[in-house]
Write a protein that holds these residues in place. Sequence first.
Motif, PDB file in Angstrom:
ATOM      1  N   TYR A 473       0.829  -1.196   0.000  1.00 34.15           N
ATOM      2  CA  TYR A 473       0.000   0.000   0.000  1.00 34.15           C
ATOM      3  C   TYR A 473       0.874   1.260   0.000  1.00 34.15           C
ATOM      4  CZ  TYR A 473      -3.406   3.546   1.277  1.00 34.15           C
ATOM      5  OH  TYR A 473      -4.189   4.674   1.280  1.00 34.15           O
ATOM      6  N   VAL A 474       1.979   1.224   0.715  1.00 32.09           N
ATOM      7  CA  VAL A 474       2.866   2.387   0.755  1.00 32.09           C
ATOM      8  C   VAL A 474       3.538   2.613  -0.598  1.00 32.09           C
ATOM      9  CG1 VAL A 474       4.970   3.306   1.813  1.00 32.09           C
ATOM     10  CG2 VAL A 474       3.243   2.186   3.229  1.00 32.09           C
ATOM     11  N   THR A 475       3.847   1.536  -1.326  1.00 35.03           N
ATOM     12  CA  THR A 475       4.569   1.642  -2.600  1.00 35.03           C
ATOM     13  C   THR A 475       3.688   1.366  -3.800  1.00 35.03           C
ATOM     14  OG1 THR A 475       5.229  -0.693  -2.444  1.00 35.03           O
ATOM     15  CG2 THR A 475       6.719   0.942  -1.472  1.00 35.03           C
ATOM     16  N   VAL A 476       2.368   1.512  -3.647  1.00 36.83           N
ATOM     17  CA  VAL A 476       1.461   1.142  -4.727  1.00 36.83           C
ATOM     18  C   VAL A 476       1.600   2.070  -5.926  1.00 36.83           C
ATOM     19  CG1 VAL A 476      -0.508   2.544  -3.972  1.00 36.83           C
ATOM     20  CG2 VAL A 476      -0.911   0.375  -5.150  1.00 36.83           C
ATOM     21  N   HIS A 477       2.101   3.271  -5.724  1.00 37.13           N
ATOM     22  CA  HIS A 477       2.249   4.219  -6.828  1.00 37.13           C
ATOM     23  C   HIS A 477       3.336   3.793  -7.820  1.00 37.13           C
ATOM     24  CE1 HIS A 477       5.049   5.372  -3.621  1.00 37.13           C
ATOM     25  NE2 HIS A 477       5.850   5.780  -4.584  1.00 37.13           N
ATOM     26  N   ARG A 478       4.147   2.787  -7.474  1.00 34.42           N
ATOM     27  CA  ARG A 478       5.211   2.341  -8.369  1.00 34.42           C
ATOM     28  C   ARG A 478       4.724   1.357  -9.426  1.00 34.42           C
ATOM     29  NH1 ARG A 478       9.800   0.876  -3.778  1.00 34.42           N
ATOM     30  NH2 ARG A 478       9.874   2.942  -2.770  1.00 34.42           N
ATOM     31  N   TYR A 479       3.531   0.835  -9.299  1.00 41.65           N
ATOM     32  CA  TYR A 479       3.055  -0.228 -10.169  1.00 41.65           C
ATOM     33  C   TYR A 479       2.142   0.331 -11.254  1.00 41.65           C
ATOM     34  CZ  TYR A 479       4.801  -3.261  -6.477  1.00 41.65           C
ATOM     35  OH  TYR A 479       5.598  -3.885  -5.561  1.00 41.65           O
ATOM     36  N   GLU A 480       2.205  -0.309 -12.398  1.00 44.79           N
ATOM     37  CA  GLU A 480       1.302   0.062 -13.473  1.00 44.79           C
ATOM     38  C   GLU A 480      -0.109  -0.435 -13.171  1.00 44.79           C
ATOM     39  OE1 GLU A 480       2.539  -3.791 -16.237  1.00 44.79           O
ATOM     40  OE2 GLU A 480       3.050  -1.756 -16.848  1.00 44.79           O
ATOM     41  N   THR A 481      -1.069  -0.014 -13.978  1.00 44.40           N
ATOM     42  CA  THR A 481      -2.475  -0.243 -13.648  1.00 44.40           C
ATOM     43  C   THR A 481      -2.817  -1.725 -13.553  1.00 44.40           C
ATOM     44  OG1 THR A 481      -3.000   1.817 -14.796  1.00 44.40           O
ATOM     45  CG2 THR A 481      -4.831   0.325 -14.294  1.00 44.40           C
ATOM     46  N   THR A 515      -3.864  10.719   0.261  1.00 44.73           N
ATOM     47  CA  THR A 515      -4.092   9.721  -0.785  1.00 44.73           C
ATOM     48  C   THR A 515      -3.559  10.235  -2.114  1.00 44.73           C
ATOM     49  OG1 THR A 515      -6.310  10.606  -1.217  1.00 44.73           O
ATOM     50  CG2 THR A 515      -6.139   8.742   0.317  1.00 44.73           C
ATOM     51  N   THR A 516      -3.222   9.267  -2.973  1.00 45.38           N
ATOM     52  CA  THR A 516      -2.810   9.573  -4.344  1.00 45.38           C
ATOM     53  C   THR A 516      -3.773   8.896  -5.301  1.00 45.38           C
ATOM     54  OG1 THR A 516      -1.361   7.651  -4.436  1.00 45.38           O
ATOM     55  CG2 THR A 516      -0.395   9.707  -3.642  1.00 45.38           C
ATOM     56  N   ALA A 517      -3.612   9.175  -6.578  1.00 45.58           N
ATOM     57  CA  ALA A 517      -4.477   8.535  -7.564  1.00 45.58           C
ATOM     58  C   ALA A 517      -4.326   7.025  -7.525  1.00 45.58           C
ATOM     59  CB  ALA A 517      -4.153   9.080  -8.949  1.00 45.58           C
ATOM     60  N   SER A 518      -3.088   6.552  -7.362  1.00 43.38           N
ATOM     61  CA  SER A 518      -2.848   5.101  -7.324  1.00 43.38           C
ATOM     62  C   SER A 518      -3.474   4.474  -6.089  1.00 43.38           C
ATOM     63  CB  SER A 518      -1.349   4.825  -7.352  1.00 43.38           C
ATOM     64  OG  SER A 518      -0.755   5.324  -8.526  1.00 43.38           O
ATOM     65  N   SER A 519      -3.302   5.092  -4.936  1.00 44.09           N
ATOM     66  CA  SER A 519      -3.868   4.512  -3.708  1.00 44.09           C
ATOM     67  C   SER A 519      -5.392   4.510  -3.747  1.00 44.09           C
ATOM     68  CB  SER A 519      -3.370   5.283  -2.498  1.00 44.09           C
ATOM     69  OG  SER A 519      -3.827   6.621  -2.534  1.00 44.09           O
ATOM     70  N   ARG A 520      -6.014   5.535  -4.350  1.00 46.73           N
ATOM     71  CA  ARG A 520      -7.472   5.556  -4.440  1.00 46.73           C
ATOM     72  C   ARG A 520      -7.972   4.454  -5.376  1.00 46.73           C
ATOM     73  NH1 ARG A 520      -6.550  11.303  -3.943  1.00 46.73           N
ATOM     74  NH2 ARG A 520      -6.437  11.591  -6.202  1.00 46.73           N
ATOM     75  N   ILE A 521      -7.249   4.256  -6.487  1.00 45.05           N
ATOM     76  CA  ILE A 521      -7.642   3.155  -7.397  1.00 45.05           C
ATOM     77  C   ILE A 521      -7.450   1.806  -6.714  1.00 45.05           C
ATOM     78  CG2 ILE A 521      -7.051   2.014  -9.569  1.00 45.05           C
ATOM     79  CD1 ILE A 521      -6.253   4.772 -10.642  1.00 45.05           C
TER      80      ILE A 521
END
Length: 626
Positions: A473-481, A515-521
Motif C-alpha cells: 500500500y505504501v509503494t502502490v504508486h510504483r506499479y502500473e495499472t 491519498t494519491t491517484a494510485s492509492s485511491r484506485i
Amino acid sequence: MSAAVLNPTTLPDSAPHKRKRSPSPEAPSTRRRSRSPSSHTGPKQNVEGIEKPKGPETEKTYNAQAEFAKLLNSRSGGVYVPPARLRAMQQAAAADKSSPEYQRLSWDALRKSITGIVNRVNIANIKQVVPELFSENLIRGRGLFARSIMKAQAASLPFTPVFASLVAIINTKLPQVGELVLTRLISQFRRAYKRNDKIVCHSTTTFIAHLVNQAVAHEIVALQILFLLLERPTDDSMEIAVGFIREVGAFLTENSPKANAIVFERFRAVLNEGSISHRVQYMIEVLMQVRKDKYKDNPILPEGLDLVEEDEQITHQIQLEEELQVQDGLNIFKFDPNFLENEEKYKEIKTEILGEDSDEESGSDETSEDEESEEEMEATTQDIEDRTETNLVNLRRVIYLTIMNALNYEEAVHKLLKIQLKEGQEIELINMIIECCSQERSYSTFYGLIGERFSKLNRVWTDCLEQAFQNYYVTVHRYETNRLRNIARFFGHILSSDAISWAVFECVTITEDDTTASSRIFLKILLNEMMESMGLKQLTERFRDPEIRKACEHMFPMDIPKNTRFSINYFTSIGLGGVTEEMREYLKVCFLIEVQILVFTRDFTLECASVDYGAKTCDAGSRVII
C-alpha cells in the motif's frame, strides 16, 4: 647351404642359444658390486652418476641422493616409493628447491593432485573443485591436465558435459589450457578415424561436441567432422555421426541453421540410398524425431553447468585439417632452470584468478593441527555475510518455478512448504506469490487461494501477509495499472476470507492530502472485490464492528468536516455509500452546530450594536471568544 655358415654375431639378440657368455667367475661378482654402493670400498666408485662423498657428509645423505637419481631416471609414471622414504626424500630435497630432485617430487605431486581432482568432479561439486584446480600450477601441468581429463572422459561418457564445463571455466582464465585440450582431441580423432577405431572416435567426438556447446571450440570444427563422416557413409561412420549430431544439434540449429539443414539433407539422402544396415537406418529415423522434438533430451547446456558468462567465453577456431601442435613433451618431467621464478609468476596469476592470497601447498603428511585449523577456517567462512544476494535470487527463482509448475493451488502450497527457508525469509515467499500474481494478464484466484491456505496454516504466514499489505500500500504508486489491479484483488480475496485481520487498514488514511491517484484506485478495486465476495450489507456490518471501526478510524475521518466530506464523496463514488452513514450523521451535526453558532453570533452582534457599549467592544475577537 650357404645360410648354415653365417657369422653368429649377425643373428638378433633374441636367439637364446647364441647368448651364452664365458663362465668366468669375475663377471657376476663385478655386476653385483656395480649395483650395491655399500659393497665397494673404493673412494671414487659412483652409483648412477653420483660420487660417494668424503669427509663429514653422511652416508644417509648419499643414499637419499641415490634414491633421487633412481627416481629421476625412471619413466614418466614414476615408481612406488613408501611414504616413510618419500618423507625423508622430501626433507632432504627441501634444502634446495631449485634442484632436479625437488622439481621431480613436485612434478609427481602435481600429477597426482590434478588426476585426483579431475576424477572426483561432478555437477554437485564443480564449483568447489575449480578453485582447487586453479590452486595447482596448471600452466606447468597443462599437459597432465589434458591427459587426465581426456582419459577420465573416455572412461565415463555420461560425465562428458561436466568435463566440458570444467574445461570451459579454466579456458576463461587460462586459454592455453583449453586450446591444448581441444588440439589433442582433434588430433586424437584424426588418428582414430584413420585406424577405424570406432570407440575412440565416439568418445572424442562427444567431448568435442560439448566443447562446442560450451563455446570453447568453434562450430566450424563440428561441421567439418560431420561432413567427413557423411562423405563416405558406412555403418560405423553414420553411427558416430548420429551420436555426434545428437549432442551438438541444438547448438547448430541455433547458431548455424543453414549448415545444419545441409547436414540433415545428407542424412536423408543416405537413408534413401539404403546402402547402410537397417539398424543404422533406424538410428537416423530416431534422429529425425529428436530434431523434430527440438532436442529436448539433449539441451545445449544441461542444468547446473551454465557456469561461464557469455562475455568471458574464449572460442578457439581450430580446424580439422590444419597442422596441430599437441605438445606431447608437456606430459613428462623436464628440469626447469627457472623453476622458482615460474612458480612465483603462477602464484601471482592464482591470486589474480581466485581473488585472494592462496596458501602454500600442503604435503601428504598433514598433522592434526592443520586439520583443526582448516575446520576453524570453515567455521568462520560459514559466518561470512553474502551481500550480493545470490542466494536470495536463487530462492526467488525456485519459488517462481515451483508456482509455475503446480497444477492447482493445493499442489503449489504442498511444494512451497518443502522449500528450505532460513529464519526471516518467509516474507520473500509471500512477496514472490504476490509478484507472480501481479504479472498475470488478469487476476487468477489461484494466487488468492494459495495466500489463504498459507495464512490458515501458521500464524507466521498471517503476519507476513499483513506486513506485505502495508508494504504494497505504501509503494502502490510504483506499479502500473494492471499489476495494481491484480494486487488489489489478491488482498481483497484475502481480507474477504478473513485470512488476515482487518486491522491492516490502520495504515489507510482517506483524506485529500494523504491519498494519491494510485492509492485511491487500489482501495476502490480492493473494496469492490470484498463487496462482490461478501455483499454490501455484510461489508457494512463488518465496518461497524467496534474493533474494526477503531482500526479503520482513519478511513472514516471525523476530525474536521473537510476530511469527512472527502471520505463520504470517495466511498459514494465507488458504490459504497452505505458505509458512510455515521459520517453523514456526524457531518449533519457539525452543520447544525455551525449554523447555531453563526445565528447566535449574528443575534449577539445585533444586540451589542443596540446597546451603547461602543463598536470596539463587539468586534470579531469577542465573537470568537464567545
